[in-house]
Design an enzyme around this catalytic site. Structure first.
Site, PDB file in Angstrom:
ATOM      1  N   CYS A   2     -28.251  33.035 -18.281  1.00 28.40           N
ATOM      2  CA  CYS A   2     -29.432  32.342 -17.758  1.00 28.40           C
ATOM      3  C   CYS A   2     -30.410  32.220 -18.639  1.00 28.40           C
ATOM      4  O   CYS A   2     -30.491  32.984 -19.684  1.00 28.40           O
ATOM      5  CB  CYS A   2     -30.115  33.548 -16.412  1.00 28.40           C
ATOM      6  SG  CYS A   2     -28.823  33.653 -15.192  1.00 28.40           S
ATOM      7  N   ARG A  27     -28.219  27.489 -21.411  1.00 25.45           N
ATOM      8  CA  ARG A  27     -27.912  28.997 -20.898  1.00 25.45           C
ATOM      9  C   ARG A  27     -27.445  28.923 -19.440  1.00 25.45           C
ATOM     10  O   ARG A  27     -27.152  30.021 -18.843  1.00 25.45           O
ATOM     11  CB  ARG A  27     -29.148  29.999 -21.311  1.00 25.45           C
ATOM     12  CG  ARG A  27     -29.615  29.886 -22.534  1.00 25.45           C
ATOM     13  CD  ARG A  27     -30.865  30.683 -22.527  1.00 25.45           C
ATOM     14  NE  ARG A  27     -30.545  32.021 -22.515  1.00 25.45           N
ATOM     15  CZ  ARG A  27     -30.109  33.170 -23.465  1.00 25.45           C
ATOM     16  NH1 ARG A  27     -30.207  32.415 -24.340  1.00 25.45           N
ATOM     17  NH2 ARG A  27     -29.884  34.388 -23.121  1.00 25.45           N
ATOM     18  N   TRP A  74     -27.229  30.835 -14.446  1.00 25.49           N
ATOM     19  CA  TRP A  74     -25.629  30.527 -14.326  1.00 25.49           C
ATOM     20  C   TRP A  74     -25.148  31.753 -13.590  1.00 25.49           C
ATOM     21  O   TRP A  74     -25.430  32.657 -13.915  1.00 25.49           O
ATOM     22  CB  TRP A  74     -25.271  30.825 -15.939  1.00 25.49           C
ATOM     23  CG  TRP A  74     -23.785  30.385 -16.027  1.00 25.49           C
ATOM     24  CD1 TRP A  74     -23.071  29.129 -16.190  1.00 25.49           C
ATOM     25  CD2 TRP A  74     -22.630  31.575 -16.308  1.00 25.49           C
ATOM     26  NE1 TRP A  74     -21.729  29.523 -16.348  1.00 25.49           N
ATOM     27  CE2 TRP A  74     -21.523  30.787 -16.084  1.00 25.49           C
ATOM     28  CE3 TRP A  74     -22.780  33.042 -16.344  1.00 25.49           C
ATOM     29  CZ2 TRP A  74     -20.256  31.511 -16.302  1.00 25.49           C
ATOM     30  CZ3 TRP A  74     -21.564  33.528 -16.377  1.00 25.49           C
ATOM     31  CH2 TRP A  74     -20.197  32.632 -16.334  1.00 25.49           C
ATOM     32  N   ASN A  99     -32.298  37.965 -16.496  1.00 27.79           N
ATOM     33  CA  ASN A  99     -31.046  37.508 -17.335  1.00 27.79           C
ATOM     34  C   ASN A  99     -30.243  38.765 -17.619  1.00 27.79           C
ATOM     35  O   ASN A  99     -30.865  39.678 -18.070  1.00 27.79           O
ATOM     36  CB  ASN A  99     -31.480  36.803 -18.531  1.00 27.79           C
ATOM     37  CG  ASN A  99     -30.363  36.419 -19.457  1.00 27.79           C
ATOM     38  OD1 ASN A  99     -29.069  36.297 -18.874  1.00 27.79           O
ATOM     39  ND2 ASN A  99     -30.626  36.585 -20.745  1.00 27.79           N
ATOM     40  N   GLY A 100     -28.951  38.580 -17.189  1.00 29.27           N
ATOM     41  CA  GLY A 100     -28.090  39.886 -17.568  1.00 29.27           C
ATOM     42  C   GLY A 100     -27.316  40.513 -16.257  1.00 29.27           C
ATOM     43  O   GLY A 100     -27.287  39.525 -15.233  1.00 29.27           O
ATOM     44  N   GLU A 482      -8.383  24.316 -30.807  1.00 32.13           N
ATOM     45  CA  GLU A 482      -9.658  23.955 -30.842  1.00 32.13           C
ATOM     46  C   GLU A 482      -9.687  22.624 -29.965  1.00 32.13           C
ATOM     47  O   GLU A 482     -10.631  22.267 -29.297  1.00 32.13           O
ATOM     48  CB  GLU A 482     -10.234  23.881 -32.061  1.00 32.13           C
ATOM     49  CG  GLU A 482     -11.670  23.384 -32.184  1.00 32.13           C
ATOM     50  CD  GLU A 482     -12.549  24.096 -31.383  1.00 32.13           C
ATOM     51  OE1 GLU A 482     -12.469  25.007 -30.688  1.00 32.13           O
ATOM     52  OE2 GLU A 482     -13.755  23.520 -31.120  1.00 32.13           O
ATOM     53  N   LYS A 486     -11.598  21.731 -26.476  1.00 35.01           N
ATOM     54  CA  LYS A 486     -12.627  20.871 -26.180  1.00 35.01           C
ATOM     55  C   LYS A 486     -12.190  19.939 -25.330  1.00 35.01           C
ATOM     56  O   LYS A 486     -13.109  19.462 -24.478  1.00 35.01           O
ATOM     57  CB  LYS A 486     -12.617  19.886 -27.623  1.00 35.01           C
ATOM     58  CG  LYS A 486     -14.004  19.618 -28.323  1.00 35.01           C
ATOM     59  CD  LYS A 486     -14.846  20.525 -28.917  1.00 35.01           C
ATOM     60  CE  LYS A 486     -15.015  21.897 -28.215  1.00 35.01           C
ATOM     61  NZ  LYS A 486     -15.568  23.075 -29.099  1.00 35.01           N
ATOM     62  N   GLU A 489     -12.438  21.256 -21.831  1.00 33.21           N
ATOM     63  CA  GLU A 489     -13.976  21.820 -21.376  1.00 33.21           C
ATOM     64  C   GLU A 489     -14.561  20.667 -20.999  1.00 33.21           C
ATOM     65  O   GLU A 489     -15.378  20.827 -20.100  1.00 33.21           O
ATOM     66  CB  GLU A 489     -14.560  22.313 -22.832  1.00 33.21           C
ATOM     67  CG  GLU A 489     -15.792  22.973 -22.949  1.00 33.21           C
ATOM     68  CD  GLU A 489     -16.060  23.620 -24.236  1.00 33.21           C
ATOM     69  OE1 GLU A 489     -15.518  23.050 -25.153  1.00 33.21           O
ATOM     70  OE2 GLU A 489     -16.953  24.443 -24.421  1.00 33.21           O
ATOM     71  N   HIS A 505      11.240  26.006 -27.292  1.00 36.42           N
ATOM     72  CA  HIS A 505      11.527  27.340 -26.679  1.00 36.42           C
ATOM     73  C   HIS A 505      10.680  27.333 -25.225  1.00 36.42           C
ATOM     74  O   HIS A 505      10.696  28.468 -24.715  1.00 36.42           O
ATOM     75  CB  HIS A 505      11.024  28.602 -27.596  1.00 36.42           C
ATOM     76  CG  HIS A 505      11.513  29.026 -28.807  1.00 36.42           C
ATOM     77  ND1 HIS A 505      12.948  29.089 -29.117  1.00 36.42           N
ATOM     78  CD2 HIS A 505      11.099  28.166 -30.199  1.00 36.42           C
ATOM     79  CE1 HIS A 505      13.236  29.222 -30.105  1.00 36.42           C
ATOM     80  NE2 HIS A 505      11.946  28.475 -30.923  1.00 36.42           N
ATOM     81  N   LYS A 603     -23.869  27.451 -22.455  1.00 37.63           N
ATOM     82  CA  LYS A 603     -23.673  27.360 -23.969  1.00 37.63           C
ATOM     83  C   LYS A 603     -23.589  28.826 -24.361  1.00 37.63           C
ATOM     84  O   LYS A 603     -22.843  29.008 -25.476  1.00 37.63           O
ATOM     85  CB  LYS A 603     -24.829  26.619 -24.553  1.00 37.63           C
ATOM     86  CG  LYS A 603     -24.829  26.629 -25.969  1.00 37.63           C
ATOM     87  CD  LYS A 603     -24.034  25.788 -26.498  1.00 37.63           C
ATOM     88  CE  LYS A 603     -23.930  25.508 -27.929  1.00 37.63           C
ATOM     89  NZ  LYS A 603     -22.507  24.952 -28.455  1.00 37.63           N
TER      90      LYS A 603
HETATM   91  C1  AGP Z   1     -16.778  26.098 -27.164  1.00 41.70           C
HETATM   92  O1  AGP Z   1     -16.931  24.679 -27.067  1.00 41.70           O
HETATM   93  C2  AGP Z   1     -17.339  26.863 -26.399  1.00 41.70           C
HETATM   94  N1  AGP Z   1     -19.067  26.497 -26.332  1.00 41.70           N
HETATM   95  C3  AGP Z   1     -17.365  28.497 -26.436  1.00 41.70           C
HETATM   96  O2  AGP Z   1     -15.803  28.497 -26.478  1.00 41.70           O
HETATM   97  C4  AGP Z   1     -18.058  29.087 -27.271  1.00 41.70           C
HETATM   98  O3  AGP Z   1     -17.479  29.012 -28.729  1.00 41.70           O
HETATM   99  C5  AGP Z   1     -17.757  30.525 -27.199  1.00 41.70           C
HETATM  100  O4  AGP Z   1     -18.276  30.786 -25.781  1.00 41.70           O
HETATM  101  C6  AGP Z   1     -18.432  31.555 -28.320  1.00 41.70           C
HETATM  102  O5  AGP Z   1     -19.839  31.125 -28.264  1.00 41.70           O
HETATM  103  P1  AGP Z   1     -20.749  31.826 -29.702  1.00 41.70           P
HETATM  104  O6  AGP Z   1     -19.816  30.926 -30.833  1.00 41.70           O
HETATM  105  O7  AGP Z   1     -21.974  31.571 -29.405  1.00 41.70           O
HETATM  106  O8  AGP Z   1     -20.350  33.307 -29.795  1.00 41.70           O
END
Ligand code: AGP
Length: 608
Positions: A2, A27, A74, A99-100, A482, A486, A489, A505, A603
């Site tokens: 948030c 956020r 969020w 937020n929290g 990665e 990507k 996601e 395996h 994010k």
């Molecule tokens: C990846 O594309 C994501 N946004 C996510 O995995 C991100 O890397 C993870 O939440 C960690 O965030 P940070 O690097 O801000 O700690």
């Protein structure tokens, strides 16, 4: 997660609050809301969905006010809905944004129900409004009520509250969730992120855990956890508009992919000399500290964790140090044994990821020789709480899918591998080789971006499938992971990554014409073995898309062999990341998903 924002001003604040929310949508973006003081009443608007919908409502209703709070959510407790959107209120008097997470919310809810309060949402946040109202009714000031409320709360919070009976002041509080005050002209502001108010000021005060502050249009006052007035340092940060707008790009993700050559230059700039890394680039005394390091422990999440997995290979090959790596969310729960002279390294784009922060705080109680962070946000909690740090200088990353943050983390981690090796007097020739290669890395990334045309040809073939496999070996396995992250996601295609040798395996059973296999095949000592693994896929009818060194030859029945630009082997993971980012982007574009704000995600993950 948030994002919260508050403004006390001599002018109307509705528009600037909504603009701030837009900048904090990274956020969370499942609902939004605003509470605006209008002397005799408080205008309270909430919408389900993105901030744009709240903005539309504001345009229709045109509420005027010089004092207000706003929120983009969020969901943690309670589904995304208008009732669960912030601000929450109590008795039409107190309005709060939070937020929290309040961990003891059930117990507090029961207590408040017995005191006659009823709840209209499923959130853990609403009770904060009721507690404040409860104490205000006992003739306490808002500041006293805030302290009494905080006394009852367990968990993490950044809170902003307004009272209908007071049209001048906003009271804010912070514990384990980011919150800062912005010093504007004829106005004071508060927000979760400087980005939210960067168009209004470049002067910020980062509140500390336990702080309570009051802002009005003319003044601010901060109290520490013992209620003593305190002066906190004013930090100047200039965030240009260019850095936070899409420019001519369709999406932030696209822009951030193309910013990588410059971002990598910014990470390396001023940190490497003629033939070696410079001393103390991780902070004064870091080179001396590194002489004593015998082991490295990395903790991070998501993409940042993948960067750590690549670095673990570099620490071994270049610095000759054993490295342990953990998911930040798991690290504290395995009762980790800490060897003598172990260095704790956290990696994070935002520097606010709750799991990573909690891991750092836990580690600080252990016998680590020191803590160090690789981070993109110099003002973040992680940066402030670590003993040593290096900033990736990638500029704000807005797209939820991490791109330039990842490649710059890799560049910074390579600097760490080199620095550890230098202090420990290891591999001087190799260090010179890598430093020389790092100087042309940005150009090679630029060249790699030209692969977009080839990727455009294969993207429709991947976009039409429901699954994908990514293969890599050794240092390329984390890059395959990665790539898979990507793709899933932002395109919502189910994707998994395997070290190619593991296929036989079990996962080989998944191979058929509907399973595209994306493989990373650089020139390496195990290239031949990898090619054999890929032949096994081919023999079972799998379609291969192989990103490879021109020296690797394969006769593919279906799929595509894509030649990658040449680069020093130790830096190739950075180069091989680029086409996977572009591929995910193009596939997501074809599938019509919300690329910068994919469903269910945010994010900055500031909840554990
Ligand atoms: C990846 O594309 C994501 N946004 C996510 O995995 C991100 O890397 C993870 O939440 C960690 O965030 P940070 O690097 O801000 O700690």
């Amino acid at each position: 997660m948030c994002g919260i924002i508050a403004a006390a001003s001599n002018r109307n604040v509705g528009k600037l609050l909504v603009q701030g929310l837009h900048k904090m949508e990274y956020r969370g973006y499942d609902s939004a809301g605003i509470a605006l003081h209008q002397l005799d009443k408080i205008a309270h608007l909430r919408t389900l969905g993105k901030v744009k919908l709240l903005e539309d409502k504001m345009i229709q209703e045109k509420p005027k006010s010089k004092l207000g709070i706003a929120h983009t959510r969020w969901a943690t407790h309670g589904e995304p809905s208008e009732e669960n959107a912030h601000p929450h209120k109590s008795n039409e008097r107190v309005y709060i944004v939070h937020n929290g997470i309040i961990e003891n919310y059930l117990e507090l809810k029961d207590y408040l129900k017995k005191e006659g309060y009823s709840f209209t949402s499923q959130t853990d946040s609403e009770l904060i409004a009721h507690l404040l109202d409860f104490y205000l009714n006992k003739d306490k000031t808002m500041i006293d009520s805030m302290y009494m409320t905080l006394d009852k709360l367990e968990g993490a919070y950044a809170i902003a509250a307004i009272d209908k009976e007071d049209n001048k002041n906003i009271v804010v509080a912070r514990n384990k969730s980011p919150l800062l005050i912005g010093l504007g002209t004829d106005e004071f502001l508060a927000a979760s992120d400087p980005l939210a108010i960067s168009q209004l000021t470049n002067e910020f005060i980062f509140l500390e855990d336990g702080d309570v502050a009051q802002i009005s249009a003319d003044d601010y006052v901060i109290f520490d956890e013992s209620k003593n007035p305190v002066d906190r340092e004013i930090t100047k940060i200039d965030i240009s508009n260019q850095a936070t707008s899409k420019g001519d790009y369709k999406h932030f993700m696209e822009k951030e992919i193309y910013e990588q050559p410059q971002a990598i230059l910014n990470t390396i700039d001023g940190r490497v000399g003629g033939d070696d890394v410079l001393d103390n680039i991780f902070g004064l005394g870091s080179s001396e500290l590194f002489e004593k390091v015998k082991r490295v422990q990395i903790v991070a999440c998501g993409t940042s964790l993948h960067a750590g997995r690549v670095a673990a290979n570099w620490f071994s090959a270049i610095s000759e140090l054993p490295t342990q790596i953990d998911y930040a969310s798991e690290y504290r729960y395995r009762n980790p044994h800490v060897d003598e002279n172990s260095l704790l390294v956290t990696i994070s784009q935002s520097g606010e990821t709750a799991d990573t922060l909690a891991a750092l705080r836990y580690a600080k109680e252990k016998e680590y020789i020191s803590t160090l962070t690789i981070c993109n946000v110099p003002t973040s909690s992680l940066a402030r709480e670590s003993d040593y740090s290096i900033f990736t200088n990638a500029g704000p990353e807005i797209g939820v899918a991490s791109t330039k943050a990842f490649t710059t983390q890799l560049a910074a981690l390579m600097l760490l591998a080199l620095s550890l090796a230098k202090s420990r007097d290891k591999n001087p020739k190799l260090r010179t080789r890598v430093v020389t290669a790092m100087r042309s890395l940005s150009d090679t990334v630029q060249e790699t971006l030209k692969l977009r045309d080839v990727i455009l040809e294969i993207a429709p073939e991947i976009a039409s499938k429901d699954n994908a496999l990514f293969l890599g070996r050794g240092i390329f396995y984390p890059i395959a992971k990665e790539g898979a992250l990507k793709l899933k996601e932002i395109s919502y295609i189910h994707a998994e990554a395997y070290p190619a040798g593991e296929l036989k395996h079990g996962p080989l059973a998944l191979i058929d014409e509907d399973m595209p296999v994306i493989a990373l095949a650089p020139e390496s000592e195990i290239a031949e073995k990898l090619v054999s693994n890929l032949e096994e896929v081919k023999a079972r009818g799998g379609t291969l898309y192989v990103f490879s060194d021109p020296s690797i030859s394969m006769d593919l029945k279906a799929g595509r062999l894509i030649n990658m630009p040449k680069c020093d082997f130790l830096l190739t993971p950075i180069i091989y990341t680029i086409p996977l980012q572009i591929l995910s982007y193009e596939v997501a574009l074809l599938r019509g998903t919300d690329i910068d704000q994919p469903r269910n995600l945010a994010k900055s993950v500031t909840v554990e």
